[in-house]
Motif scaffolding. Structure first.
Motif, PDB file in Angstrom:
ATOM      1  N   VAL A 197      -6.757  13.892  -0.150  1.00 39.72           N
ATOM      2  CA  VAL A 197      -5.879  13.669  -0.970  1.00 39.72           C
ATOM      3  C   VAL A 197      -4.576  14.072  -0.863  1.00 39.72           C
ATOM      4  CG1 VAL A 197      -5.605  14.364  -3.435  1.00 39.72           C
ATOM      5  CG2 VAL A 197      -7.909  13.744  -2.798  1.00 39.72           C
ATOM      6  N   GLY A 198      -4.321  15.192  -0.391  1.00 36.50           N
ATOM      7  CA  GLY A 198      -3.197  15.772  -0.058  1.00 36.50           C
ATOM      8  C   GLY A 198      -2.300  14.657   0.917  1.00 36.50           C
ATOM      9  N   LEU A 199      -3.012  14.228   1.779  1.00 36.25           N
ATOM     10  CA  LEU A 199      -2.047  13.180   2.656  1.00 36.25           C
ATOM     11  C   LEU A 199      -1.909  11.699   1.945  1.00 36.25           C
ATOM     12  CD1 LEU A 199      -4.452  13.664   5.872  1.00 36.25           C
ATOM     13  CD2 LEU A 199      -2.058  14.406   5.710  1.00 36.25           C
ATOM     14  N   MET A 200      -2.940  11.323   1.097  1.00 39.51           N
ATOM     15  CA  MET A 200      -2.501  10.248   0.339  1.00 39.51           C
ATOM     16  C   MET A 200      -1.398  10.597  -0.631  1.00 39.51           C
ATOM     17  SD  MET A 200      -6.379   8.825  -0.989  1.00 39.51           S
ATOM     18  CE  MET A 200      -5.490   7.676  -1.971  1.00 39.51           C
ATOM     19  N   LEU A 201      -1.421  11.580  -1.227  1.00 45.80           N
ATOM     20  CA  LEU A 201      -0.425  11.706  -2.160  1.00 45.80           C
ATOM     21  C   LEU A 201       1.165  12.148  -1.327  1.00 45.80           C
ATOM     22  CD1 LEU A 201      -1.928  14.300  -4.748  1.00 45.80           C
ATOM     23  CD2 LEU A 201      -1.149  11.680  -4.932  1.00 45.80           C
ATOM     24  N   ALA A 202       1.137  12.573  -0.322  1.00 44.05           N
ATOM     25  CA  ALA A 202       2.076  12.874   0.612  1.00 44.05           C
ATOM     26  C   ALA A 202       2.748  11.440   1.120  1.00 44.05           C
ATOM     27  CB  ALA A 202       1.884  13.661   1.968  1.00 44.05           C
ATOM     28  N   ASP A 203       1.790  10.415   1.241  1.00 44.75           N
ATOM     29  CA  ASP A 203       1.953   9.285   1.890  1.00 44.75           C
ATOM     30  C   ASP A 203       2.614   8.549   0.655  1.00 44.75           C
ATOM     31  OD1 ASP A 203       2.033   6.885   3.430  1.00 44.75           O
ATOM     32  OD2 ASP A 203       0.507   6.051   2.070  1.00 44.75           O
ATOM     33  N   GLU A 204       2.435   8.582  -0.524  1.00 45.30           N
ATOM     34  CA  GLU A 204       2.923   8.027  -1.776  1.00 45.30           C
ATOM     35  C   GLU A 204       4.565   8.692  -1.994  1.00 45.30           C
ATOM     36  OE1 GLU A 204       0.402   8.052  -5.257  1.00 45.30           O
ATOM     37  OE2 GLU A 204      -1.127   7.273  -4.158  1.00 45.30           O
ATOM     38  N   LEU A 205       4.448   9.978  -1.509  1.00 47.70           N
ATOM     39  CA  LEU A 205       5.897  10.572  -1.933  1.00 47.70           C
ATOM     40  C   LEU A 205       6.849  10.100  -1.038  1.00 47.70           C
ATOM     41  CD1 LEU A 205       7.718  12.844  -3.176  1.00 47.70           C
ATOM     42  CD2 LEU A 205       6.527  14.421  -1.825  1.00 47.70           C
ATOM     43  N   THR A 206       6.305   9.885   0.287  1.00 48.99           N
ATOM     44  CA  THR A 206       7.194   9.573   1.346  1.00 48.99           C
ATOM     45  C   THR A 206       7.583   8.030   1.044  1.00 48.99           C
ATOM     46  OG1 THR A 206       6.161  11.067   2.860  1.00 48.99           O
ATOM     47  CG2 THR A 206       7.261   9.073   3.689  1.00 48.99           C
ATOM     48  N   GLU A 207       6.804   7.068   0.499  1.00 53.05           N
ATOM     49  CA  GLU A 207       7.062   5.820   0.411  1.00 53.05           C
ATOM     50  C   GLU A 207       8.141   5.863  -0.900  1.00 53.05           C
ATOM     51  OE1 GLU A 207       3.939   3.318  -0.486  1.00 53.05           O
ATOM     52  OE2 GLU A 207       2.776   3.644   1.299  1.00 53.05           O
ATOM     53  N   ALA A 208       7.953   6.625  -1.967  1.00 50.23           N
ATOM     54  CA  ALA A 208       8.770   6.683  -3.170  1.00 50.23           C
ATOM     55  C   ALA A 208      10.257   7.234  -2.783  1.00 50.23           C
ATOM     56  CB  ALA A 208       8.191   7.777  -4.007  1.00 50.23           C
ATOM     57  N   ARG A 209      10.465   8.345  -1.673  1.00 49.57           N
ATOM     58  CA  ARG A 209      11.604   8.726  -1.293  1.00 49.57           C
ATOM     59  C   ARG A 209      12.090   7.632  -0.632  1.00 49.57           C
ATOM     60  NH1 ARG A 209       9.839  14.876   0.815  1.00 49.57           N
ATOM     61  NH2 ARG A 209      10.076  15.960  -1.239  1.00 49.57           N
ATOM     62  N   ASP A 210      11.590   6.915   0.252  1.00 51.30           N
ATOM     63  CA  ASP A 210      12.131   5.868   0.952  1.00 51.30           C
ATOM     64  C   ASP A 210      12.807   4.787   0.097  1.00 51.30           C
ATOM     65  OD1 ASP A 210      11.533   7.106   3.245  1.00 51.30           O
ATOM     66  OD2 ASP A 210       9.658   5.784   4.033  1.00 51.30           O
ATOM     67  N   LEU A 211      12.034   4.419  -1.059  1.00 53.14           N
ATOM     68  CA  LEU A 211      12.664   3.561  -1.821  1.00 53.14           C
ATOM     69  C   LEU A 211      13.885   3.938  -2.580  1.00 53.14           C
ATOM     70  CD1 LEU A 211       9.190   2.259  -3.649  1.00 53.14           C
ATOM     71  CD2 LEU A 211      10.840   0.857  -2.303  1.00 53.14           C
ATOM     72  N   VAL A 212      13.921   5.484  -3.039  1.00 52.67           N
ATOM     73  CA  VAL A 212      15.002   6.011  -3.660  1.00 52.67           C
ATOM     74  C   VAL A 212      16.264   5.964  -2.539  1.00 52.67           C
ATOM     75  CG1 VAL A 212      15.909   8.157  -4.552  1.00 52.67           C
ATOM     76  CG2 VAL A 212      13.583   7.282  -5.229  1.00 52.67           C
ATOM     77  N   LYS A 213      15.830   6.152  -1.326  1.00 52.56           N
ATOM     78  CA  LYS A 213      16.769   6.152  -0.295  1.00 52.56           C
ATOM     79  C   LYS A 213      17.583   4.817  -0.113  1.00 52.56           C
ATOM     80  CE  LYS A 213      17.816   7.733   4.381  1.00 52.56           C
ATOM     81  NZ  LYS A 213      17.284   8.136   5.535  1.00 52.56           N
ATOM     82  N   ALA A 214      16.757   3.779  -0.236  1.00 51.94           N
ATOM     83  CA  ALA A 214      16.988   2.295   0.025  1.00 51.94           C
ATOM     84  C   ALA A 214      17.848   1.938  -1.102  1.00 51.94           C
ATOM     85  CB  ALA A 214      15.850   1.708   0.217  1.00 51.94           C
ATOM     86  N   ALA A 215      17.534   2.399  -2.597  1.00 52.60           N
ATOM     87  CA  ALA A 215      18.170   1.929  -3.544  1.00 52.60           C
ATOM     88  C   ALA A 215      19.537   2.915  -3.593  1.00 52.60           C
ATOM     89  CB  ALA A 215      17.156   2.622  -4.824  1.00 52.60           C
ATOM     90  N   GLY A 216      19.366   3.827  -3.038  1.00 54.75           N
ATOM     91  CA  GLY A 216      21.071   4.583  -3.028  1.00 54.75           C
ATOM     92  C   GLY A 216      21.639   3.870  -2.292  1.00 54.75           C
ATOM     93  N   THR A 217      21.332   3.295  -0.867  1.00 54.00           N
ATOM     94  CA  THR A 217      22.093   2.644   0.013  1.00 54.00           C
ATOM     95  C   THR A 217      22.510   1.547  -0.719  1.00 54.00           C
ATOM     96  OG1 THR A 217      20.858   3.502   1.694  1.00 54.00           O
ATOM     97  CG2 THR A 217      22.078   1.593   2.210  1.00 54.00           C
ATOM     98  N   ASP A 218      21.578   0.825  -1.500  1.00 50.00           N
ATOM     99  CA  ASP A 218      22.112  -0.487  -2.161  1.00 50.00           C
ATOM    100  C   ASP A 218      23.110  -0.227  -3.166  1.00 50.00           C
ATOM    101  OD1 ASP A 218      20.296  -1.882  -0.730  1.00 50.00           O
ATOM    102  OD2 ASP A 218      18.569  -1.903  -2.440  1.00 50.00           O
ATOM    103  N   LEU A 219      22.964   1.091  -3.867  1.00 48.23           N
ATOM    104  CA  LEU A 219      23.993   1.257  -4.845  1.00 48.23           C
ATOM    105  C   LEU A 219      25.274   1.786  -4.409  1.00 48.23           C
ATOM    106  CD1 LEU A 219      21.869   3.593  -7.494  1.00 48.23           C
ATOM    107  CD2 LEU A 219      22.719   1.351  -7.882  1.00 48.23           C
ATOM    108  N   ALA A 220      25.453   2.143  -3.163  1.00 51.53           N
ATOM    109  CA  ALA A 220      26.695   2.531  -2.350  1.00 51.53           C
ATOM    110  C   ALA A 220      27.182   1.195  -2.014  1.00 51.53           C
ATOM    111  CB  ALA A 220      26.134   3.576  -1.114  1.00 51.53           C
TER     112      ALA A 220
END
Length: 108
Positions: free
Chosen positions: A55-78
């Motif tokens: 479960v911890g690994l699943m949640l960590a995977d989801e968190l990593t995907e969410a961080r990647d999306l936020v990072k990509a969105a930040g790049t798009d916003l920049a």
């Protein structure tokens, strides 16, 4: 300090937290239990310790995907901000040219 009971796969875990965090801890506990039940439906019975690691690994995977999306969105916003800055500079340049033309027209 509050103590919240969190149930995961039928087992109750007592979790200490700030009084203001009890509702959040209960929500998170339900999320962990939901993930555990999802895994159990897919793979069958496993020991609790292994289940919680999975479960911890699943949640960590989801968190990593969410961080990647936020990072990509930040790049798009920049990129958008950079485009806005270029557009603003272009508008200022055009305004300067219009003022210059207006000055010449007034003088003539």
């Amino acid at each position: 300090m509050a103590v919240v009971s969190v149930t995961v796969n039928g087992r109750v875990y007592e979790i200490g937290c700030d009084d203001s965090q009890t509702t959040r801890i209960q929500q998170l506990g339900r999320m962990v239990d939901d993930k555990a039940q999802e895994l159990l439906r897919q793979i069958g019975t496993v020991p609790d310790s292994r289940l919680l690691v999975m479960v911890g690994l699943m949640l960590a995977d989801e968190l990593t995907e969410a961080r990647d999306l936020v990072k990509a969105a930040g790049t798009d916003l920049a990129a958008v901000a950079e485009g806005d800055n270029r557009m603003a500079a272009g508008i200022e340049a055009l305004a300067g040219r219009i003022e210059s033309i207006a000055d010449r027209l007034e003088r003539s």
